[in-house]
Design a protein around this motif. Structure first.
Motif, PDB file in Angstrom:
ATOM      1  N   LEU A  76       0.833  -1.212   0.000  1.00  0.00           N
ATOM      2  CA  LEU A  76       0.000   0.000   0.000  1.00  0.00           C
ATOM      3  C   LEU A  76       0.868   1.262   0.000  1.00  0.00           C
ATOM      4  CD1 LEU A  76      -2.880  -0.922   2.493  1.00  0.00           C
ATOM      5  CD2 LEU A  76      -3.013  -0.723   0.011  1.00  0.00           C
ATOM      6  N   THR A  77       1.989   1.197   0.715  1.00  0.00           N
ATOM      7  CA  THR A  77       2.896   2.351   0.740  1.00  0.00           C
ATOM      8  C   THR A  77       3.450   2.628  -0.651  1.00  0.00           C
ATOM      9  OG1 THR A  77       3.508   1.692   2.987  1.00  0.00           O
ATOM     10  CG2 THR A  77       4.934   3.298   1.920  1.00  0.00           C
ATOM     11  N   VAL A  78       3.918   1.573  -1.318  1.00  0.00           N
ATOM     12  CA  VAL A  78       4.468   1.727  -2.674  1.00  0.00           C
ATOM     13  C   VAL A  78       3.361   2.183  -3.634  1.00  0.00           C
ATOM     14  CG1 VAL A  78       5.575   0.521  -4.600  1.00  0.00           C
ATOM     15  CG2 VAL A  78       6.282   0.020  -2.273  1.00  0.00           C
ATOM     16  N   ALA A  79       2.173   1.596  -3.505  1.00  0.00           N
ATOM     17  CA  ALA A  79       1.062   1.946  -4.405  1.00  0.00           C
ATOM     18  C   ALA A  79       0.657   3.412  -4.209  1.00  0.00           C
ATOM     19  CB  ALA A  79      -0.130   1.029  -4.152  1.00  0.00           C
ATOM     20  N   THR A  80       0.673   3.887  -2.960  1.00  0.00           N
ATOM     21  CA  THR A  80       0.321   5.287  -2.685  1.00  0.00           C
ATOM     22  C   THR A  80       1.358   6.222  -3.314  1.00  0.00           C
ATOM     23  OG1 THR A  80      -0.690   4.606  -0.607  1.00  0.00           O
ATOM     24  CG2 THR A  80      -0.183   6.946  -0.835  1.00  0.00           C
ATOM     25  N   LEU A  81       2.640   5.877  -3.143  1.00  0.00           N
ATOM     26  CA  LEU A  81       3.700   6.698  -3.747  1.00  0.00           C
ATOM     27  C   LEU A  81       3.554   6.719  -5.266  1.00  0.00           C
ATOM     28  CD1 LEU A  81       6.796   5.623  -1.591  1.00  0.00           C
ATOM     29  CD2 LEU A  81       5.609   7.820  -1.539  1.00  0.00           C
ATOM     30  N   PHE A  82       3.231   5.544  -5.830  1.00  0.00           N
ATOM     31  CA  PHE A  82       3.020   5.471  -7.274  1.00  0.00           C
ATOM     32  C   PHE A  82       1.869   6.386  -7.699  1.00  0.00           C
ATOM     33  CE2 PHE A  82       0.073   3.811 -10.415  1.00  0.00           C
ATOM     34  CZ  PHE A  82       0.841   3.940 -11.562  1.00  0.00           C
ATOM     35  N   CYS A  83       0.766   6.333  -6.956  1.00  0.00           N
ATOM     36  CA  CYS A  83      -0.427   7.122  -7.315  1.00  0.00           C
ATOM     37  C   CYS A  83      -0.098   8.619  -7.336  1.00  0.00           C
ATOM     38  CB  CYS A  83      -1.558   6.859  -6.333  1.00  0.00           C
ATOM     39  SG  CYS A  83      -2.335   5.269  -6.611  1.00  0.00           S
ATOM     40  N   PHE A  84       0.595   9.110  -6.304  1.00  0.00           N
ATOM     41  CA  PHE A  84       0.948  10.535  -6.273  1.00  0.00           C
ATOM     42  C   PHE A  84       1.971  10.859  -7.381  1.00  0.00           C
ATOM     43  CE2 PHE A  84      -0.675  10.481  -1.791  1.00  0.00           C
ATOM     44  CZ  PHE A  84      -1.704  11.384  -2.021  1.00  0.00           C
ATOM     45  N   GLY A  85       2.931   9.962  -7.573  1.00  0.00           N
ATOM     46  CA  GLY A  85       3.948  10.175  -8.614  1.00  0.00           C
ATOM     47  C   GLY A  85       3.331  10.219  -9.994  1.00  0.00           C
ATOM     48  N   PHE A  86       2.472   9.247 -10.281  1.00  0.00           N
ATOM     49  CA  PHE A  86       1.832   9.210 -11.594  1.00  0.00           C
ATOM     50  C   PHE A  86       0.881  10.395 -11.764  1.00  0.00           C
ATOM     51  CE2 PHE A  86      -1.730   8.084 -14.339  1.00  0.00           C
ATOM     52  CZ  PHE A  86      -1.033   7.938 -15.534  1.00  0.00           C
ATOM     53  N   GLY A  87       0.176  10.751 -10.687  1.00  0.00           N
ATOM     54  CA  GLY A  87      -0.736  11.894 -10.747  1.00  0.00           C
ATOM     55  C   GLY A  87       0.020  13.167 -11.123  1.00  0.00           C
ATOM     56  N   PRO A 104      -7.440  12.137 -21.814  1.00  0.00           N
ATOM     57  CA  PRO A 104      -7.410  10.829 -21.131  1.00  0.00           C
ATOM     58  C   PRO A 104      -6.312  10.725 -20.077  1.00  0.00           C
ATOM     59  CG  PRO A 104      -7.619  10.524 -23.496  1.00  0.00           C
ATOM     60  CD  PRO A 104      -7.337  11.970 -23.281  1.00  0.00           C
ATOM     61  N   VAL A 105      -5.137  11.277 -20.386  1.00  0.00           N
ATOM     62  CA  VAL A 105      -4.028  11.203 -19.420  1.00  0.00           C
ATOM     63  C   VAL A 105      -4.350  12.030 -18.186  1.00  0.00           C
ATOM     64  CG1 VAL A 105      -1.600  11.789 -19.030  1.00  0.00           C
ATOM     65  CG2 VAL A 105      -2.262  10.682 -21.152  1.00  0.00           C
ATOM     66  N   LEU A 106      -4.945  13.222 -18.392  1.00  0.00           N
ATOM     67  CA  LEU A 106      -5.309  14.063 -17.246  1.00  0.00           C
ATOM     68  C   LEU A 106      -6.348  13.358 -16.378  1.00  0.00           C
ATOM     69  CD1 LEU A 106      -5.025  16.837 -15.824  1.00  0.00           C
ATOM     70  CD2 LEU A 106      -6.989  17.593 -17.151  1.00  0.00           C
ATOM     71  N   LEU A 107      -7.292  12.709 -17.044  1.00  0.00           N
ATOM     72  CA  LEU A 107      -8.357  12.010 -16.318  1.00  0.00           C
ATOM     73  C   LEU A 107      -7.782  10.900 -15.427  1.00  0.00           C
ATOM     74  CD1 LEU A 107     -11.494  12.330 -16.440  1.00  0.00           C
ATOM     75  CD2 LEU A 107     -11.507  10.268 -17.826  1.00  0.00           C
ATOM     76  N   VAL A 108      -6.924  10.054 -16.006  1.00  0.00           N
ATOM     77  CA  VAL A 108      -6.359   8.959 -15.203  1.00  0.00           C
ATOM     78  C   VAL A 108      -5.410   9.499 -14.124  1.00  0.00           C
ATOM     79  CG1 VAL A 108      -6.667   7.033 -16.806  1.00  0.00           C
ATOM     80  CG2 VAL A 108      -4.616   8.435 -16.981  1.00  0.00           C
ATOM     81  N   ALA A 109      -4.784  10.656 -14.409  1.00  0.00           N
ATOM     82  CA  ALA A 109      -3.903  11.263 -13.407  1.00  0.00           C
ATOM     83  C   ALA A 109      -4.721  11.740 -12.207  1.00  0.00           C
ATOM     84  CB  ALA A 109      -3.135  12.424 -14.015  1.00  0.00           C
ATOM     85  N   LEU A 110      -5.884  12.343 -12.474  1.00  0.00           N
ATOM     86  CA  LEU A 110      -6.736  12.818 -11.373  1.00  0.00           C
ATOM     87  C   LEU A 110      -7.285  11.638 -10.559  1.00  0.00           C
ATOM     88  CD1 LEU A 110      -8.631  15.778 -13.113  1.00  0.00           C
ATOM     89  CD2 LEU A 110      -6.750  15.906 -11.485  1.00  0.00           C
ATOM     90  N   VAL A 111      -7.671  10.569 -11.272  1.00  0.00           N
ATOM     91  CA  VAL A 111      -8.135   9.352 -10.579  1.00  0.00           C
ATOM     92  C   VAL A 111      -7.007   8.808  -9.701  1.00  0.00           C
ATOM     93  CG1 VAL A 111      -8.896   6.959 -10.909  1.00  0.00           C
ATOM     94  CG2 VAL A 111      -9.861   8.772 -12.319  1.00  0.00           C
ATOM     95  N   SER A 112      -5.783   8.879 -10.232  1.00  0.00           N
ATOM     96  CA  SER A 112      -4.622   8.375  -9.505  1.00  0.00           C
ATOM     97  C   SER A 112      -4.386   9.191  -8.224  1.00  0.00           C
ATOM     98  CB  SER A 112      -3.400   8.453 -10.425  1.00  0.00           C
ATOM     99  OG  SER A 112      -2.303   7.858  -9.823  1.00  0.00           O
ATOM    100  N   LEU A 113      -4.542  10.515  -8.318  1.00  0.00           N
ATOM    101  CA  LEU A 113      -4.362  11.364  -7.133  1.00  0.00           C
ATOM    102  C   LEU A 113      -5.426  11.027  -6.083  1.00  0.00           C
ATOM    103  CD1 LEU A 113      -3.489  14.796  -8.817  1.00  0.00           C
ATOM    104  CD2 LEU A 113      -1.950  13.352  -7.482  1.00  0.00           C
ATOM    105  N   LEU A 114      -6.644  10.788  -6.540  1.00  0.00           N
ATOM    106  CA  LEU A 114      -7.718  10.409  -5.609  1.00  0.00           C
ATOM    107  C   LEU A 114      -7.399   9.066  -4.945  1.00  0.00           C
ATOM    108  CD1 LEU A 114     -11.027  11.369  -7.471  1.00  0.00           C
ATOM    109  CD2 LEU A 114     -10.144  12.344  -5.352  1.00  0.00           C
ATOM    110  N   ALA A 115      -6.888   8.132  -5.752  1.00  0.00           N
ATOM    111  CA  ALA A 115      -6.510   6.815  -5.210  1.00  0.00           C
ATOM    112  C   ALA A 115      -5.385   6.965  -4.187  1.00  0.00           C
ATOM    113  CB  ALA A 115      -6.087   5.883  -6.334  1.00  0.00           C
ATOM    114  N   GLY A 116      -4.477   7.919  -4.440  1.00  0.00           N
ATOM    115  CA  GLY A 116      -3.380   8.181  -3.506  1.00  0.00           C
ATOM    116  C   GLY A 116      -3.880   8.630  -2.148  1.00  0.00           C
ATOM    117  N   VAL A 117      -5.032   9.316  -2.139  1.00  0.00           N
ATOM    118  CA  VAL A 117      -5.642   9.744  -0.870  1.00  0.00           C
ATOM    119  C   VAL A 117      -6.403   8.567  -0.237  1.00  0.00           C
ATOM    120  CG1 VAL A 117      -7.326  11.323   0.172  1.00  0.00           C
ATOM    121  CG2 VAL A 117      -5.801  12.138  -1.643  1.00  0.00           C
TER     122      VAL A 117
END
Lengths: 68, 199
Positions: free
Chosen positions: A11-22, A36-49
């Motif tokens: 979960l720690t690595v996945a969270t770092l990935f989510c913020f990094g990718f976002g 599409p890239v912006l959309l998945v980036a925003l989803v990724s930031l939400l997942a990071g939270v």
């Protein structure tokens, strides 16, 4: 190391990935566009939270299970 | 009279963990070396290449991201299956295992239909250049690991499920070992995705 401990590491690595990718996705959109890239980036930031919140819930649920 | 293997349920007095878990960690250590060698090959090939495309210019980033979230979700369902079995809820544990199996199938389906197939249609096969060579070797090997995980999960979902009724603790331990492997496979993808798609 038990699955509980490995899941926390995951979960720690996945969270770092989510913020990094976002951050990458937002920067990419700013320089090159692409909805599409912006959309998945925003989803990724939400997942990071969401992931650390889930992590706390998970640890509370399995508080009686060993880390070993 | 049947005799089980020693320390397959209870912890071994020396290692402090049951033997199956110890064996899985040894196996995962060898897997780190395998993927580590391939990552090193990618770094060396890329560093020595006159030109190397950025992954995001030739690969499908939104589909790759979607697949990353599919795998992260599958790790959550996998650990929930184990947590359910820990509190003796076999029905729920099996349900979560089935979700893990389906998410793994979705990952492979998306990978094959929306990434591999269009690449092959466009003539971008592993022999096209070093970029596609390393892309297909790394993602293909990872895909084979996903298939391996699906075989194990499928076994414990259907033919191997009887173990729960004979020895629930043993079955739960086996699901934990499967979960450790599954988390490793997902962790590899979390490193693979940015390395191949974003850099």
């Amino acid at each position: 190391m038990s699955l509980k401990a490995f899941h926390v590491i995951f979960l720690t690595v996945a969270t770092l990935f989510c913020f990094g990718f976002g951050a990458w996705g937002v920067a990419f959109h700013a320089s090159a566009g692409g909805t599409p890239v912006l959309l998945v980036a925003l989803v990724s930031l939400l997942a990071g939270v969401a992931l650390p919140i889930y992590g706390v819930w998970f640890l509370r649920k399995l508080k009686h299970v060993s880390y070993l | 009279m049947t005799m089980g293997l020693p320390c397959e349920v209870k912890a071994h007095p020396i290692t402090g963990i049951y033997n199956g878990k110890f064996a899985v960690w040894l196996f995962l250590a060898s897997e780190v070396m395998l993927f580590g060698a391939l990552f090193s090959a990618l770094v060396l090939l890329r560093a020595g290449a006159a030109s190397w495309p950025h992954g995001y210019t030739v690969l499908n980033v939104p589909i790759g991201t979607l697949n990353t979230f599919v795998l992260i979700s599958s790790s959550v369902t996998m650990v929930m299956a184990w947590a359910s079995l820990k509190v003796h809820d076999f029905a729920k544990g099996r349900q979560y295992l089935l979700w893990t199996f389906l998410l793994a199938a979705l990952f492979l389906g998306l990978k094959l239909a929306l990434e591999y197939y269009p690449k092959f249609q466009a003539g971008h096969t592993p022999g096209h250049d070093n970029f596609y060579g390393t892309y297909f070797v790394l993602t293909g090997l990872h895909g084979l690991h996903v298939v391996g995980g699906m075989i194990v999960i499928g076994y414990f979902l259907w033919p191997g499920a009887h173990l729960w009724h004979e020895n629930p603790e043993h079955y739960t331990n086996r699901i934990e070992c499967t979960g450790l492997y599954w988390h490793f496979v997902d962790l590899v993808w979390i490193f693979l995705f940015p390395t191949l798609y974003l850099l």
